[in-house]
Design an enzyme around this catalytic site. Structure first.
Site, PDB file in Angstrom:
ATOM      1  N   PHE A  15       0.813  -1.219   0.000  1.00  0.00           N
ATOM      2  CA  PHE A  15       0.000   0.000   0.000  1.00  0.00           C
ATOM      3  C   PHE A  15       0.848   1.271   0.000  1.00  0.00           C
ATOM      4  O   PHE A  15       0.323   2.371  -0.006  1.00  0.00           O
ATOM      5  CB  PHE A  15      -0.929   0.016   1.218  1.00  0.00           C
ATOM      6  CG  PHE A  15      -1.959  -1.083   1.177  1.00  0.00           C
ATOM      7  CD1 PHE A  15      -2.794  -1.226   0.085  1.00  0.00           C
ATOM      8  CD2 PHE A  15      -2.080  -1.971   2.228  1.00  0.00           C
ATOM      9  CE1 PHE A  15      -3.742  -2.236   0.039  1.00  0.00           C
ATOM     10  CE2 PHE A  15      -3.030  -2.982   2.198  1.00  0.00           C
ATOM     11  CZ  PHE A  15      -3.866  -3.124   1.109  1.00  0.00           C
ATOM     12  N   CYS A  16       2.140   1.135   0.067  1.00  0.00           N
ATOM     13  CA  CYS A  16       2.946   2.338   0.222  1.00  0.00           C
ATOM     14  C   CYS A  16       4.309   2.120  -0.422  1.00  0.00           C
ATOM     15  O   CYS A  16       5.169   1.538   0.221  1.00  0.00           O
ATOM     16  CB  CYS A  16       3.079   2.655   1.705  1.00  0.00           C
ATOM     17  SG  CYS A  16       3.515   4.333   2.068  1.00  0.00           S
TER      18      CYS A  16
END
Lengths: 79, 380
Positions: A15-16
């Site tokens: 997610f990052c």
């Protein structure tokens, strides 16, 4: 062209900054014709990955959903 | 027989795991049945997230630096040297000054490193803020900037994935405060489909950028910088002209990983996503930026991994079973200007959801920056 070579990139939980970065990294060193399966639980990848594939001259082969995990498949182009 | 736990790296991950292990194994260390050794090539520990504030004069270098002996538990043996080679068969680590360190358990906290040389012309034509030296150089350039075209261009992967968004929003706020926002055009060039790689954060950032009149250039994969013409050029030939260029170069793993042939082509270490073991190695673990895990290379990742790994390793050294899995937990504050911030929290299963920015979150981030010196000691 190596049509049979397949790679799987497990980007579940990426997610990052996100699954597309994992796909880009794998694509950088992949031979033309390689099919890369991207495993992702970020629904946004369904929009980003086809866009990216088109932009880069790769072929988007489609998606499959199992549970909450999408498998998005891209065939690396010859550029 | 003393069990040797060797940790390579004196950054947040290395110091934190060393201190947590030292606290949990104090009795064994005193009885000399366990020795914890940290190998660091620097005499100082640097709070790297603080680099973001240097160009704006919001932090001074001395606020981000402490000597290693003030950061590391006194029960930890510190060797100031550079690890050059890891021999997994003989289970030892070779150091630059000639020493060879045997290990029973090895923890690789070797970090991530910006590769400026990957972008021709960057050194001459652009700036960055991912090292102390470069952040100070950018501060000088910003001291002499009075409006014009600013380009923030991002290469992937890099540590602290959210920092380029933070820097851009802080810069926009700073230009407004300085009184030359109207004369300043800001472009954010990112290699993915939006200003970030995850849908929820990308949507939020796009909205923030639109509200602040920051232009987003998507799918911009940096090829080179032309310092003579003041342009940055993408792989597909797009050119962005600039008066001030800030680039986040792609990062890679450490040289010792490459030289020991333990990583992939970019020297990231193949790591089990839950147990943090190096693939194929029972007694070698990886934490912090050095892993190939698809999560943030950030201090908070190192923090949560260190809590899990220290628990598991202490159990292992006590001859007990029970291994906690790391669930991909990350927490990041996000500065959205000079006086406001938001945050995201996520793990392998749950995506981030930014909350509306507020000055209270900014104060919390400011406080957390100071708390690092307690945090890194493994006390919190």
């Amino acid at each position: 062209m190596n049509q049979n070579k397949k790679l799987r990139v497990d980007a579940r939980g990426a997610f990052c900054p996100g699954p597309l970065m994992e796909l880009m990294r794998a694509a950088k060193d992949a031979e033309p014709g390689t099919e890369i399966e991207l495993l992702t639980n970020d629904a946004g990848s369904r929009k980003d990955v086809p866009l990216w594939a088109e932009k880069m001259g790769h072929k988007y082969l489609g998606e499959q959903l199992e549970g909450n995990v999408y498998t998005l498949t891209v065939q690396i182009g010859g550029n | 027989m003393t069990k040797n736990v060797v940790i390579i790296g004196g950054g947040t991950a290395g110091c934190m795991i060393a201190n947590l292990l030292a606290r949990g194994l104090k009795t064994e260390i005193n009885q000399r049945t366990v020795q914890i050794t940290v190998v660091s090539d620097q005499e100082i520990h640097i709070y790297q997230p603080g680099f973001l504030y240097i160009p704006f004069h919001l932090k001074q270098p001395e606020e981000l630096i402490r000597p290693m002996d003030q950061v590391i538990n006194t029960h930890v043996h510190v060797i100031l040297d550079r690890a050059t080679q890891i021999d997994t068969h003989k289970q030892n680590v070779h150091l630059e000054k000639g020493e060879s360190l045997p290990y029973d358990y090895l923890i690789l906290a070797t970090g991530s490193h910006p590769k400026v040389e990957e972008i021709p012309g960057l050194q001459e034509g652009g700036h960055m803020f991912y090292t102390m030296e470069s952040a100070l150089r950018l501060r000088d350039a910003m001291d002499h900037f009075h409006g014009g075209k600013v380009v923030v261009a991002v290469g992937l992967p890099h540590k602290c994935p959210i920092a380029p968004l933070e820097f851009t929003m802080m810069l926009e706020d700073w230009a407004r405060q300085q009184g030359f926002r109207k004369q300043t055009e800001i472009t954010y060039a990112y290699p993915l489909a939006g200003p970030y790689g995850t849908a929820s954060v990308a949507e939020w950032a796009e909205k923030e950028f639109n509200n602040r009149n920051i232009h987003i250039e998507t799918f911009f994969m940096i090829d080179h910088v032309n310092p003579e013409e003041n342009v940055i050029v993408s792989v597909d030939g797009r050119k962005l002209s600039y008066d001030l260029l800030v680039v986040i170069p792609p990062h890679q793993g450490a040289n010792v990983v490459r030289e020991s042939k333990l990583g992939d082509k970019e020297a990231w270490l193949p790591t089990h996503r839950h147990h943090l073991r190096l693939d194929g190695q029972e007694n070698i673990f990886v934490i912090g930026d050095a892993t190939n895990l698809p999560i943030s290379k950030a201090g908070s990742t190192a923090h949560f991994e260190a809590e899990i790994l220290s628990h598991n390793l202490i159990n292992l050294l006590h001859g007990k079973k029970g291994e906690k899995p790391y669930n991909g937990k990350v927490f990041c504050f996000i500065e959205t200007g000079l006086n406001q911030a938001t945050y995201i929290s996520f793990d392998y299963e749950n995506p981030p959801k930014p909350v509306p920015p507020s000055k209270w979150v900014h104060f919390a981030k400011s406080g957390y920056n100071e708390m690092h010196w307690v945090n890194v000691k493994g006390i919190l």
